[in-house]
Write a protein that holds these residues in place. Structure first.
Motif, PDB file in Angstrom:
ATOM      1  N   PHE A   1      46.986  46.646  23.856  1.00  0.00           N
ATOM      2  CA  PHE A   1      45.670  46.022  24.001  1.00  0.00           C
ATOM      3  C   PHE A   1      45.783  44.501  23.942  1.00  0.00           C
ATOM      4  CE2 PHE A   1      42.148  44.025  21.678  1.00  0.00           C
ATOM      5  CZ  PHE A   1      41.113  44.216  22.587  1.00  0.00           C
ATOM      6  N   LEU A   2      46.475  43.997  22.923  1.00  0.00           N
ATOM      7  CA  LEU A   2      46.614  42.548  22.764  1.00  0.00           C
ATOM      8  C   LEU A   2      47.352  41.933  23.945  1.00  0.00           C
ATOM      9  CD1 LEU A   2      47.446  42.405  18.961  1.00  0.00           C
ATOM     10  CD2 LEU A   2      45.348  41.583  20.069  1.00  0.00           C
ATOM     11  N   GLN A   3      48.398  42.575  24.387  1.00  0.00           N
ATOM     12  CA  GLN A   3      49.174  42.059  25.514  1.00  0.00           C
ATOM     13  C   GLN A   3      48.289  41.956  26.760  1.00  0.00           C
ATOM     14  OE1 GLN A   3      52.814  44.186  26.247  1.00  0.00           O
ATOM     15  NE2 GLN A   3      53.555  42.660  27.656  1.00  0.00           N
ATOM     16  N   ALA A   4      47.488  42.970  26.995  1.00  0.00           N
ATOM     17  CA  ALA A   4      46.607  42.961  28.168  1.00  0.00           C
ATOM     18  C   ALA A   4      45.518  41.899  28.025  1.00  0.00           C
ATOM     19  CB  ALA A   4      45.978  44.341  28.361  1.00  0.00           C
ATOM     20  N   GLU A   5      44.909  41.816  26.858  1.00  0.00           N
ATOM     21  CA  GLU A   5      43.822  40.864  26.654  1.00  0.00           C
ATOM     22  C   GLU A   5      44.306  39.414  26.717  1.00  0.00           C
ATOM     23  OE1 GLU A   5      40.334  41.436  26.198  1.00  0.00           O
ATOM     24  OE2 GLU A   5      41.024  43.334  27.027  1.00  0.00           O
ATOM     25  N   LEU A   6      45.521  39.178  26.274  1.00  0.00           N
ATOM     26  CA  LEU A   6      46.066  37.814  26.294  1.00  0.00           C
ATOM     27  C   LEU A   6      46.590  37.412  27.669  1.00  0.00           C
ATOM     28  CD1 LEU A   6      47.883  37.870  22.846  1.00  0.00           C
ATOM     29  CD2 LEU A   6      45.867  36.504  23.464  1.00  0.00           C
ATOM     30  N   LYS A   7      46.739  38.406  28.566  1.00  0.00           N
ATOM     31  CA  LYS A   7      47.231  38.131  29.926  1.00  0.00           C
ATOM     32  C   LYS A   7      48.531  37.317  29.874  1.00  0.00           C
ATOM     33  CE  LYS A   7      42.634  38.278  32.011  1.00  0.00           C
ATOM     34  NZ  LYS A   7      41.852  38.749  30.930  1.00  0.00           N
ATOM     35  N   LEU A   8      49.504  37.892  29.182  1.00  0.00           N
ATOM     36  CA  LEU A   8      50.771  37.198  28.954  1.00  0.00           C
ATOM     37  C   LEU A   8      51.583  37.072  30.234  1.00  0.00           C
ATOM     38  CD1 LEU A   8      51.777  38.843  25.580  1.00  0.00           C
ATOM     39  CD2 LEU A   8      50.600  36.675  25.969  1.00  0.00           C
TER      40      LEU A   8
END
Length: 130
Positions: A28-35
């Motif tokens: 979730f965090l990886q997707a939301e941060l658009k890394l």
């Protein structure tokens, strides 16, 4: 962690914060941060620290559950309970230090837009998850 994303009423936030759901939280965090690809090595260190903290939290919960069960027995003295809590808090502090060490170089790679998202979503929870 992500209190604003899900309603606490339906239990979804609690479930996502559970050590059992660390992989979902990381995704979730990886997707939301658009890394970006360039940010992945630093993100891997953060994700690994999150996994380690989740494992620690799960072990602590299991240990506390066992301590609660035996709390009525004569073997579980107040001093033994204090020792258990002290060990748990020491482990929690070490986990936070490791998470911070991974977070500092990662956060430095974020764009201003990513930092705005991170500032809302990357909040340490009481048991060491993010």
């Amino acid at each position: 962690m992500m209190m604003g994303m899900m309603s606490a009423k339906d239990g979804s936030a609690e479930q996502m914060m559970s050590p059992d759901h660390v992989e979902g939280r990381i995704a979730f965090l990886q997707a939301e941060l658009k890394l970006t690809d360039a940010q992945q090595p630093q993100w891997k260190a953060v994700a690994d620290a999150m996994r380690a903290n989740a494992k620690l939290a799960k072990e602590a919960m299991a240990g506390m559950g066992g301590a609660m069960m035996s709390a009525g027995s004569a073997a579980m003295t107040p001093l033994k309970r204090i020792d258990q809590v002290e060990q748990m808090l020491s482990a929690r502090l070490e986990g936070l230090r490791q998470l911070k060490a991974a977070m500092e170089p990662f956060y430095a790679t974020l764009s201003e837009a990513q930092k705005a998202v991170a500032d809302k979503l990357l909040m340490p929870a009481p048991m060491g998850m993010m």
